[in-house]
Design a protein around this motif. Structure first.
Motif, short mmCIF file in Angstrom:
data_model
loop_
_atom_site.label_atom_id
_atom_site.label_comp_id
_atom_site.label_asym_id
_atom_site.label_seq_id
_atom_site.Cartn_x
_atom_site.Cartn_y
_atom_site.Cartn_z
N ALA A 250 -1.30 -1.32 6.51
CA ALA A 250 -2.53 -0.76 5.93
C ALA A 250 -3.75 -1.64 6.20
O ALA A 250 -4.84 -1.13 6.44
N TYR B 186 6.89 1.62 8.95
CA TYR B 186 5.77 1.75 8.02
C TYR B 186 4.57 2.25 8.79
O TYR B 186 4.07 1.57 9.68
N SER C 294 -5.71 -1.10 9.47
CA SER C 294 -6.35 0.20 9.69
C SER C 294 -7.83 0.04 10.01
O SER C 294 -8.61 -0.48 9.23
N ASP D 36 0.84 -1.19 0.00
CA ASP D 36 0.00 0.00 0.00
C ASP D 36 0.88 1.24 0.00
O ASP D 36 1.59 1.53 0.97
N ALA D 37 0.83 2.00 -1.07
CA ALA D 37 1.67 3.19 -1.24
C ALA D 37 1.30 4.30 -0.27
O ALA D 37 2.06 5.24 -0.07
N ARG D 38 0.11 4.21 0.36
CA ARG D 38 -0.31 5.24 1.31
C ARG D 38 0.48 5.18 2.61
O ARG D 38 0.51 6.15 3.36
N CYS D 39 1.14 4.05 2.89
CA CYS D 39 1.93 3.93 4.11
C CYS D 39 3.18 4.79 3.98
O CYS D 39 3.88 4.74 2.98
N GLU D 40 3.43 5.57 5.02
CA GLU D 40 4.64 6.38 5.06
C GLU D 40 5.79 5.51 5.52
O GLU D 40 5.65 4.73 6.46
N ARG E 22 4.01 -3.12 4.31
CA ARG E 22 3.04 -2.10 3.89
C ARG E 22 1.62 -2.68 3.97
O ARG E 22 0.70 -2.03 4.42
N HIS E 23 1.50 -3.93 3.53
CA HIS E 23 0.18 -4.58 3.58
C HIS E 23 -0.28 -4.75 5.02
O HIS E 23 -1.43 -4.44 5.35
N PRO F 116 0.65 3.53 8.56
CA PRO F 116 -0.54 3.65 7.71
C PRO F 116 -1.12 5.06 7.81
O PRO F 116 -0.80 5.81 8.72
N PRO F 117 -2.00 5.41 6.88
CA PRO F 117 -2.61 6.74 6.92
C PRO F 117 -3.43 6.94 8.19
O PRO F 117 -3.93 5.99 8.77
#
Length: 167
Positions: A122, A84, A125, A62-66, A118-119, A86-87
């Motif tokens: 995210a 990592y 969440s 998930d690209a939304r994870c910083e 990342r998965h 999550p938003p």
């Protein structure tokens, strides 16, 4: 790979698994350093095999994870922690994935680990009582055979001290 394929078929391995094994064999044949007598060259080739296979066979993370990288000093040397997040701004539980130390292969910088963490970050969440998980990936020390080793437990004091800033 013919011998492995014959053994796998005799053992009843599923055809899709056989296809995957055959594809991995094809990737590996393009990496002659996998057979190198030099451990550092073998590790680099194994890392390349892992990254190539992950790009081909796994879902992207998930690209939304910083992603932030931290260098953490310990008594035994510096370690790398990738975080990592999550938003969102809610408090998070933690997940720590360890690499290095007593392990012979693997790295926090492998594609498969990036996608997996990342998965995990995210996907949690909103599904956990306190919000979502923040995933950390730790490279503890160096590979076996190295003169300097840092135990994975060396990151625990830093992780607990920094838990609020990590989220």
């Amino acid at each position: 790979m013919a011998d492995v394929q014959e053994l796998a078929r005799a053992a009843g391995v599923e055809p899709t698994v056989m296809d995957w094994l055959t594809a991995l064999d094809g990737i590996a044949r393009g990496l002659p350093e996998l057979g190198s007598p030099d451990p550092a060259r073998r590790r680099r080739a194994a890392h390349e095999l892992s990254d190539t296979a992950a790009r081909r066979f796994t879902l992207t993370g998930d690209a939304r994870c910083e992603l932030s990288e931290h260098r953490v000093p310990t008594r035994s040397g510096e370690i790398t922690v990738l975080h990592y997040r999550p938003p969102g701004d809610r408090p998070r539980l933690g997940h720590l994935s360890l690499h290095g130390g007593g392990f012979t292969l693997g790295s926090v910088h492998e594609v498969v680990n990036d996608r997996l963490l990342r998965h995990r970050a995210a996907a949690s969440s909103g599904s956990l009582p306190t919000g979502s998980a923040s995933a950390g990936s730790l490279r503890a020390g160096t590979s076996p055979g190295s003169s300097r080793r840092t135990p994975a437990t060396a990151a625990w004091p830093w992780t607990t001290r920094c838990s609020k800033c990590l989220g």
